[in-house]
Design an enzyme around this catalytic site. Structure first.
Site, PDB file in Angstrom:
ATOM      1  N   GLY A 176       0.831  -1.212   0.000  1.00 25.74           N
ATOM      2  CA  GLY A 176       0.000   0.000   0.000  1.00 25.74           C
ATOM      3  C   GLY A 176       0.861   1.256   0.000  1.00 25.74           C
ATOM      4  N   SER A 197     -22.739  -7.646   4.094  1.00 24.01           N
ATOM      5  CA  SER A 197     -22.862  -8.963   3.471  1.00 24.01           C
ATOM      6  C   SER A 197     -21.647  -9.790   3.913  1.00 24.01           C
ATOM      7  N   PRO A 209      -1.605   3.597  14.965  1.00 22.47           N
ATOM      8  CA  PRO A 209      -1.892   5.028  14.830  1.00 22.47           C
ATOM      9  C   PRO A 209      -3.338   5.352  15.216  1.00 22.47           C
ATOM     10  N   GLY A 210      -3.535   6.543  15.730  1.00 31.42           N
ATOM     11  CA  GLY A 210      -4.880   7.119  15.822  1.00 31.42           C
ATOM     12  C   GLY A 210      -5.133   7.817  14.488  1.00 31.42           C
ATOM     13  N   PRO A 211      -6.063   8.780  14.443  1.00 31.96           N
ATOM     14  CA  PRO A 211      -6.378   9.421  13.171  1.00 31.96           C
ATOM     15  C   PRO A 211      -5.239  10.266  12.587  1.00 31.96           C
ATOM     16  N   ARG A 244      -2.470  -2.900  -5.641  1.00 27.79           N
ATOM     17  CA  ARG A 244      -3.194  -3.373  -6.824  1.00 27.79           C
ATOM     18  C   ARG A 244      -3.081  -2.425  -8.018  1.00 27.79           C
ATOM     19  N   TYR A 277      -7.923   0.103  18.024  1.00 27.44           N
ATOM     20  CA  TYR A 277      -9.044  -0.807  18.305  1.00 27.44           C
ATOM     21  C   TYR A 277      -8.665  -2.265  18.037  1.00 27.44           C
ATOM     22  N   GLY A 300       1.670   3.247  -2.344  1.00 31.82           N
ATOM     23  CA  GLY A 300       1.403   4.266  -3.365  1.00 31.82           C
ATOM     24  C   GLY A 300       0.509   5.392  -2.870  1.00 31.82           C
ATOM     25  N   LYS A 316      -7.364  -6.546  12.450  1.00 30.52           N
ATOM     26  CA  LYS A 316      -6.217  -5.870  13.082  1.00 30.52           C
ATOM     27  C   LYS A 316      -5.830  -6.595  14.373  1.00 30.52           C
TER      28      LYS A 316
HETATM   29  C1  HXC Z   1     -20.968  -1.799   3.303  1.00 27.62           C
HETATM   30  C2  HXC Z   1     -19.543  -2.292   1.556  1.00 27.62           C
HETATM   31  C3  HXC Z   1     -19.010  -0.979   1.588  1.00 27.62           C
HETATM   32  C4  HXC Z   1     -19.541  -0.065   2.550  1.00 27.62           C
HETATM   33  C5  HXC Z   1     -18.015  -2.090   0.012  1.00 27.62           C
HETATM   34  N1  HXC Z   1     -18.893  -2.934   0.583  1.00 27.62           N
HETATM   35  N2  HXC Z   1     -18.060  -0.887   0.619  1.00 27.62           N
HETATM   36  N3  HXC Z   1     -20.497  -2.702   2.414  1.00 27.62           N
HETATM   37  N4  HXC Z   1     -20.495  -0.523   3.381  1.00 27.62           N
HETATM   38  N5  HXC Z   1     -19.093   1.193   2.633  1.00 27.62           N
HETATM   39  C6  HXC Z   1     -19.156  -4.307   0.193  1.00 27.62           C
HETATM   40  C7  HXC Z   1     -19.665  -4.405  -1.236  1.00 27.62           C
HETATM   41  O1  HXC Z   1     -21.063  -4.196  -1.288  1.00 27.62           O
HETATM   42  C8  HXC Z   1     -19.279  -5.833  -1.603  1.00 27.62           C
HETATM   43  O2  HXC Z   1     -20.161  -6.787  -1.065  1.00 27.62           O
HETATM   44  C9  HXC Z   1     -17.971  -6.028  -0.879  1.00 27.62           C
HETATM   45  O3  HXC Z   1     -17.926  -5.063   0.196  1.00 27.62           O
HETATM   46  C10 HXC Z   1     -16.766  -5.786  -1.776  1.00 27.62           C
HETATM   47  O4  HXC Z   1     -16.868  -4.491  -2.318  1.00 27.62           O
HETATM   48  P1  HXC Z   1     -16.110  -4.054  -3.656  1.00 27.62           P
HETATM   49  O5  HXC Z   1     -16.359  -2.609  -3.862  1.00 27.62           O
HETATM   50  O6  HXC Z   1     -16.428  -5.001  -4.750  1.00 27.62           O
HETATM   51  O7  HXC Z   1     -14.578  -4.345  -3.222  1.00 27.62           O
HETATM   52  P2  HXC Z   1     -13.221  -3.793  -3.798  1.00 27.62           P
HETATM   53  O8  HXC Z   1     -13.430  -3.027  -5.078  1.00 27.62           O
HETATM   54  O9  HXC Z   1     -12.250  -4.923  -3.789  1.00 27.62           O
HETATM   55  O10 HXC Z   1     -12.750  -2.708  -2.704  1.00 27.62           O
HETATM   56  C11 HXC Z   1     -12.352  -3.098  -1.424  1.00 27.62           C
HETATM   57  C12 HXC Z   1     -12.839  -2.093  -0.382  1.00 27.62           C
HETATM   58  C13 HXC Z   1     -12.428  -0.642  -0.792  1.00 27.62           C
HETATM   59  C14 HXC Z   1     -12.226  -2.525   0.951  1.00 27.62           C
HETATM   60  C15 HXC Z   1     -14.350  -2.171  -0.321  1.00 27.62           C
HETATM   61  O11 HXC Z   1     -12.918   0.260   0.182  1.00 27.62           O
HETATM   62  C16 HXC Z   1     -10.949  -0.480  -0.945  1.00 27.62           C
HETATM   63  O12 HXC Z   1     -10.396  -0.719  -2.031  1.00 27.62           O
HETATM   64  N6  HXC Z   1     -10.233  -0.085   0.144  1.00 27.62           N
HETATM   65  C17 HXC Z   1      -8.765   0.051   0.137  1.00 27.62           C
HETATM   66  C18 HXC Z   1      -8.288   1.264   0.867  1.00 27.62           C
HETATM   67  C19 HXC Z   1      -8.916   1.528   2.225  1.00 27.62           C
HETATM   68  O13 HXC Z   1      -9.951   0.954   2.600  1.00 27.62           O
HETATM   69  N7  HXC Z   1      -8.293   2.466   2.961  1.00 27.62           N
HETATM   70  C20 HXC Z   1      -8.748   2.873   4.254  1.00 27.62           C
HETATM   71  C21 HXC Z   1      -7.932   2.263   5.328  1.00 27.62           C
HETATM   72  S1  HXC Z   1      -8.256   3.205   6.732  1.00 27.62           S
HETATM   73  P3  HXC Z   1     -21.361  -7.459  -1.951  1.00 27.62           P
HETATM   74  O14 HXC Z   1     -21.951  -8.493  -1.054  1.00 27.62           O
HETATM   75  O15 HXC Z   1     -22.311  -6.322  -2.247  1.00 27.62           O
HETATM   76  O16 HXC Z   1     -20.723  -8.010  -3.179  1.00 27.62           O
HETATM   77  C22 HXC Z   1      -8.064   2.342   8.103  1.00 27.62           C
HETATM   78  C23 HXC Z   1      -8.086   3.229   9.309  1.00 27.62           C
HETATM   79  C24 HXC Z   1      -8.264   2.529  10.607  1.00 27.62           C
HETATM   80  O17 HXC Z   1      -7.909   1.160   8.127  1.00 27.62           O
HETATM   81  C25 HXC Z   1      -8.364   3.406  11.844  1.00 27.62           C
HETATM   82  C26 HXC Z   1      -8.643   4.846  11.766  1.00 27.62           C
HETATM   83  C27 HXC Z   1      -8.529   5.580  13.067  1.00 27.62           C
HETATM   84  P1  NAP Z   2      -4.990   4.293   2.141  1.00 21.03           P
HETATM   85  O1  NAP Z   2      -4.264   5.470   1.557  1.00 21.03           O
HETATM   86  O2  NAP Z   2      -6.340   3.972   1.640  1.00 21.03           O
HETATM   87  O3  NAP Z   2      -4.026   3.042   2.011  1.00 21.03           O
HETATM   88  C1  NAP Z   2      -4.445   1.725   1.843  1.00 21.03           C
HETATM   89  C2  NAP Z   2      -3.543   1.081   0.815  1.00 21.03           C
HETATM   90  O4  NAP Z   2      -3.799  -0.339   0.776  1.00 21.03           O
HETATM   91  C3  NAP Z   2      -3.746   1.603  -0.599  1.00 21.03           C
HETATM   92  O5  NAP Z   2      -2.514   2.064  -1.099  1.00 21.03           O
HETATM   93  C4  NAP Z   2      -4.240   0.392  -1.392  1.00 21.03           C
HETATM   94  O6  NAP Z   2      -3.682   0.398  -2.713  1.00 21.03           O
HETATM   95  C5  NAP Z   2      -3.687  -0.764  -0.563  1.00 21.03           C
HETATM   96  N1  NAP Z   2      -4.479  -1.994  -0.739  1.00 21.03           N
HETATM   97  C6  NAP Z   2      -5.785  -2.180  -0.473  1.00 21.03           C
HETATM   98  N2  NAP Z   2      -6.158  -3.422  -0.804  1.00 21.03           N
HETATM   99  C7  NAP Z   2      -5.049  -4.049  -1.270  1.00 21.03           C
HETATM  100  C8  NAP Z   2      -4.793  -5.349  -1.758  1.00 21.03           C
HETATM  101  N3  NAP Z   2      -5.749  -6.276  -1.845  1.00 21.03           N
HETATM  102  N4  NAP Z   2      -3.533  -5.658  -2.174  1.00 21.03           N
HETATM  103  C9  NAP Z   2      -2.550  -4.728  -2.114  1.00 21.03           C
HETATM  104  N5  NAP Z   2      -2.728  -3.482  -1.637  1.00 21.03           N
HETATM  105  C10 NAP Z   2      -3.978  -3.146  -1.232  1.00 21.03           C
HETATM  106  O7  NAP Z   2      -5.150   4.484   3.726  1.00 21.03           O
HETATM  107  P2  NAP Z   2      -4.154   4.972   4.879  1.00 21.03           P
HETATM  108  O8  NAP Z   2      -4.943   5.852   5.751  1.00 21.03           O
HETATM  109  O9  NAP Z   2      -2.869   5.451   4.316  1.00 21.03           O
HETATM  110  O10 NAP Z   2      -3.919   3.607   5.680  1.00 21.03           O
HETATM  111  C11 NAP Z   2      -2.665   2.970   5.730  1.00 21.03           C
HETATM  112  C12 NAP Z   2      -2.594   2.050   6.938  1.00 21.03           C
HETATM  113  O11 NAP Z   2      -2.715   2.802   8.133  1.00 21.03           O
HETATM  114  C13 NAP Z   2      -3.686   0.987   6.994  1.00 21.03           C
HETATM  115  O12 NAP Z   2      -3.153  -0.199   7.548  1.00 21.03           O
HETATM  116  C14 NAP Z   2      -4.680   1.572   7.962  1.00 21.03           C
HETATM  117  O13 NAP Z   2      -5.473   0.596   8.581  1.00 21.03           O
HETATM  118  C15 NAP Z   2      -3.733   2.218   8.930  1.00 21.03           C
HETATM  119  N6  NAP Z   2      -4.318   3.255   9.779  1.00 21.03           N
HETATM  120  C16 NAP Z   2      -4.670   4.450   9.217  1.00 21.03           C
HETATM  121  C17 NAP Z   2      -5.176   5.439  10.045  1.00 21.03           C
HETATM  122  C18 NAP Z   2      -5.531   6.797   9.517  1.00 21.03           C
HETATM  123  O14 NAP Z   2      -6.065   7.602  10.266  1.00 21.03           O
HETATM  124  N7  NAP Z   2      -5.268   7.102   8.247  1.00 21.03           N
HETATM  125  C19 NAP Z   2      -5.326   5.187  11.406  1.00 21.03           C
HETATM  126  C20 NAP Z   2      -4.969   3.949  11.921  1.00 21.03           C
HETATM  127  C21 NAP Z   2      -4.440   2.993  11.094  1.00 21.03           C
HETATM  128  P3  NAP Z   2      -4.457  -0.197  -3.998  1.00 21.03           P
HETATM  129  O15 NAP Z   2      -5.825   0.356  -3.989  1.00 21.03           O
HETATM  130  O16 NAP Z   2      -3.573   0.237  -5.145  1.00 21.03           O
HETATM  131  O17 NAP Z   2      -4.417  -1.693  -3.849  1.00 21.03           O
END
Ligand code: HXC
Ligand code: NAP
Length: 287
Positions: free
Chosen positions: A19, A110, A193-195, A44, A152, A21, A167
């Site tokens: 991740g 789901s 990390p927190g936010p 990805r 969490y 990028g 996690k």
């Molecule tokens: C409910 C959802 C949903 C949502 C997707 N789904 N988003 N359900 N609420 N908001 C469901 C879809 O309906 C589908 O189920 C299934 O999840 C897969 O969704 P897709 O969109 O087909 O998946 P995909 O394109 O592979 O994308 C994966 C993803 C997407 C996880 C849904 O958000 C993603 O690419 N995330 C990567 C980056 C990311 O999430 N970064 C944030 C990290 S922050 P069905 O049954 O309908 O097929 C973080 C911070 C932690 O971790 C702490 C902060 C303090």
């Molecule tokens: P982000 O920018 O959305 O980063 C998530 C990364 O994961 C993206 O670069 C995404 O790239 C990659 N990824 C998702 N699915 C993948 C897969 N199947 N294979 C390979 N790569 C995949 O979010 P971020 O805030 O920087 O988060 C980074 C990390 O910090 C995460 O572990 C998150 O839980 C943690 N964290 C963040 C916060 C915050 O406040 N931001 C707080 C606590 C913890 P692609 O889409 O190109 O795959």
């Protein structure tokens, strides 16, 4: 808010950032490069990786290899390891940073939605850990795993239940292997990390009107979000040899957010000084 370590703290080391990028992965990767590391970014979306590899390399003068990889797929993870070794000879550290997350009442999810988050966060992390752990052990190389969790992971949290479960698993993996693989000179640590504002997290965790309903700043005693460089400093330290005796640790960097939420009476912060004066007067009257 500036870099903390000596300029050459990671010189000659090769570090894979999943991740890498976007968001925090990109910021940590940039600092690793500034400290002399070679960087591999894997996720990805190859178009983003290629763009960011050029940007980071132009900014720092370091070498960046972008490799497309869905970390849920073991063969793609093995391919990252192979390509990294072909380019740089060896691997010194893996930062398991990639994640997937979104907010939802759990009963609205789901089974596929639950799977998708757990697969990225937990399966992705153990895929990289297993593949590269075996690699290091076979080659008798030392190395560092650094895993990004969140607070969490141990408190749990509603509305992000798949992420909390995954996690927690990553935290268990970190601590388990810190004990088991120390004999191979492989260290395992985590950061919670927190936010820290990133586009990826904010659009999924505070979408639309939700951002107006809850202000995450209110939960943080230091009354500010984390700066990316603050996280990068901690990550670079834990990747570097300066932390050679740190193993099995999870370091929280959240401005005091989780302990604030946990302490029974911390909400008394809302009591103004005049009210404390009245309470004191009542107490002394009783005496
Ligand atoms: C409910 C959802 C949903 C949502 C997707 N789904 N988003 N359900 N609420 N908001 C469901 C879809 O309906 C589908 O189920 C299934 O999840 C897969 O969704 P897709 O969109 O087909 O998946 P995909 O394109 O592979 O994308 C994966 C993803 C997407 C996880 C849904 O958000 C993603 O690419 N995330 C990567 C980056 C990311 O999430 N970064 C944030 C990290 S922050 P069905 O049954 O309908 O097929 C973080 C911070 C932690 O971790 C702490 C902060 C303090
Ligand atoms: P982000 O920018 O959305 O980063 C998530 C990364 O994961 C993206 O670069 C995404 O790239 C990659 N990824 C998702 N699915 C993948 C897969 N199947 N294979 C390979 N790569 C995949 O979010 P971020 O805030 O920087 O988060 C980074 C990390 O910090 C995460 O572990 C998150 O839980 C943690 N964290 C963040 C916060 C915050 O406040 N931001 C707080 C606590 C913890 P692609 O889409 O190109 O795959």
């Amino acid at each position: 808010m500036t870099g903390m370590l000596k300029d050459d703290a990671l010189k000659g080391k090769t570090i894979i950032v999943t991740g890498g990028g976007t968001g925090l992965g990109k910021s940590m990767g940039r600092y690793f490069l500034e400290l002399g590391a070679n960087l591999v970014i894997a996720s990805r979306k190859m178009n983003i990786l290629e763009e960011v590899a050029k940007e980071l390399s132009d900014q720092t003068g370091g070498e960046v290899l972008p490799v497309s990889c869905d970390i849920r797929k073991y063969d793609e993870v093995e391919n990252v390891i192979k390509q990294t070794e072909a380019q740089f000879g060896k691997i010194d550290g893996v930062l398991n940073n990639a994640a997937g997350n979104f907010i939802s009442p759990t009963e609205r999810l789901s089974n596929r939605a639950f799977d998708i988050v757990v697969d990225i966060v937990l399966r992705g992390t153990y895929n990289f850990t297993l593949a590269n752990g075996k690699n290091w052990i076979d080659k008798k190389q030392s190395g560092v795993f650094l895993n990004i969790v969140t607070t969490y992971a141990w408190t749990g949290s509603g509305y992000v239940v798949p992420s909390a479960c995954a996690k927690a698993g990553v935290l268990a993996l970190t601590r388990s292997l810190a004990a088991e693989w120390a004999k191979y000179n492989i260290r395992s640590n985590a950061i919670a990390p927190g936010p820290f504002p990133t586009e990826g997290a904010w659009k999924r965790l505070f979408p639309g009107e939700v951002a107006k309903k809850i202000d995450p700043l209110n939960r943080i005693p230091l009354k500010r979000f984390g700066e990316h460089q603050e996280l990068a400093n901690l990550a670079a330290y834990l990747m570097s040899d300066y932390s050679a005796y740190v193993n099995g640790e999870v370091v929280t960097i959240d401005g005091g957010e989780w302990v604030n939420g946990a302490g029974e009476f911390n909400s008394l912060e809302a009591v103004p000084p005049e009210m404390w004066d009245t309470i004191e007067k009542m107490r002394s009257k009783k005496k």
